[in-house]
Design a protein around this motif. Structure first.
Motif: not given
Length: 407
Positions: A155-166, A392-399, A403-407
């Motif tokens: 389930q965690t891996r599927l959540n990663q797929l959802y988030l990274n697809a975006q 691994d979600d080293v910086y906890q951005f997945d947690a 989806v987007t990050f400030e430049a």
């Protein structure tokens, strides 16, 4: 590498003493298995010329999601027992049965009619394939990093797929014909042109408390054999501490101190317990083998004083978790990347780059082609042959669901 179908029956269990493996001893197993071949096959799963960041990757991620969703809905893969830790080729242990079923479920090990409690050729190949997909050292052993990766629920891996697809879909719109991508969770760099990866480099990126910033810029200049001016933040955090522990540290590292007028200052005249005083000086490391920049620095405009560079600490490139820097990015095989960035200058080739490195000559070269550079955060991606990679979600951005990050 696709997960096994949700309705697929798992193989039956055969203990080693009840199977044909009791005819062979451990040495025979070790002799007959092509471990190098298994490693090469594992690495071939990921060593494609497809970029991590592209519209094709976004499409491949959607395909991966369509495979993971029914599998997760059916319960996902079995838990890997702690007793599997340390297993490798030729070893027999009850936990090997659960490990094999786990590897079959995630598509890393080929389906077999029955599973024994010995780590045999198919299991060795499966462990190595799993390690390659997760960016781990491919050694065929369930070491600490491998065991923890095996323990992540489907389930965690599927959540990663959802988030990274975006993420990939959003960022792909900003790509040009030629670009460089630093993927922070993977600690890798890709040099891409015409939709294909022309170079791929292992990297060392920022540790959690000194993270590499996520941004977009353009490469502007190459500094050959540069001086290294120690940033004020490192003087405050590190250098003062090192000098208190070892008064000869600056001399050993070939670092000189200068005041605001350019006069060299003796380290003995500075109170290293007084950080406020120590940061008032400029600290410059001379070019050479010990220089923290190595033989070159790759500049691009950004407000973080971040850059790509060579390093004298080559051993770090061989580690599983390459998060050691203070925010800048160290590049393995940086001489090849420099040649790629300077190819439009017309008067540079690989031989000239290498000779300039070896000469220790200080030289700054402007890049005629301002190649776009993106530092990104992709923890899951897939290629067209179906291999799905995770980090691994080293910086906890997945947690945080970013989806987007400030430049």
């Amino acid at each position: 590498m696709a997960v096994s179908g949700a309705a697929l029956a798992m193989p039956s269990v055969v203990r080693a003493q009840d199977s044909f493996w009791d005819m062979f001893d451990r040495d025979r197993v070790l002799r007959n298995v092509d471990q190098n071949g298994n490693t090469a096959a594992a690495q071939a799963l990921i060593a494609t010329n497809e970029p991590i960041l592209s519209y094709d990757t976004a499409y491949n991620l959607q395909l991966a999601i369509s495979q993971y969703e029914p599998f997760v809905a059916a319960g996902g893969w079995e838990e890997t027992p702690q007793e599997a830790y340390g297993l490798k080729l030729g070893e027999s242990r009850k936990a090997a049965i659960a490990l094999k079923r786990r590897l079959i479920s995630s598509g890393d090990m080929a389906m077999v009619e029955s599973v024994s409690d010995m780590i045999d050729a198919p299991a060795d190949a499966g462990i190595r394939a799993f390690q390659a997909r997760h960016g781990l050292v491919v050694n065929g052993q369930v070491d600490e990093a491998t065991w923890y990766a095996l323990s992540v629920p489907a389930q965690t891996r599927l959540n990663q797929l959802y988030l990274n697809a975006q993420r990939v879909q959003t960022m792909a719109a900003n790509l040009s014909e030629r670009y460089v991508v630093v993927n922070i969770p993977a600690a890798t760099i890709e040099a891409v042109a015409g939709g294909m990866v022309e170079q791929r480099h292992t990297a060392v990126v920022g540790r959690v408390d000194r993270a590499t910033p996520i941004m977009a810029s353009k490469v502007s200049q190459i500094n050959f054999n540069p001086y290294w001016h120690v940033p004020k933040s490192l003087v405050e955090r590190d250098l003062t501490k090192y000098m208190q522990e070892n008064p000869n540290y600056l001399a050993e590292q070939n670092i000189h101190i200068y005041d605001g007028s350019g006069n060299e200052i003796s380290p003995a005249t500075i109170d290293w317990t007084n950080i406020g005083n120590a940061v008032n000086y400029m600290y410059r490391q001379e070019p050479g083998a010990a220089n923290s920049m190595g033989h070159c620095k790759i500049n691009f405009y950004n407000p973080y004083d971040c850059y790509l560079h060579d390093t004298p600490s080559k051993a770090l490139f061989g580690e599983n978790a390459r998060f050691h820097s203070s925010g800048c990015v160290r590049v393995e095989g940086v001489n090849q990347l420099v040649n790629w960035l300077l190819r439009d200058n017309g008067d540079w080739d690989q031989n000239k780059v290498d000779m300039t490195f070896e000469s220790l000559q200080r030289l700054d070269v402007e890049c005629k082609a301002r190649v776009p550079l993106h530092t990104t955060y992709i923890t899951a991606w897939a290629n067209k042959q179906g291999t799905v990679s995770f980090r691994d979600d080293v910086y906890q951005f997945d947690a945080q669901g970013k989806v987007t990050f400030e430049a």
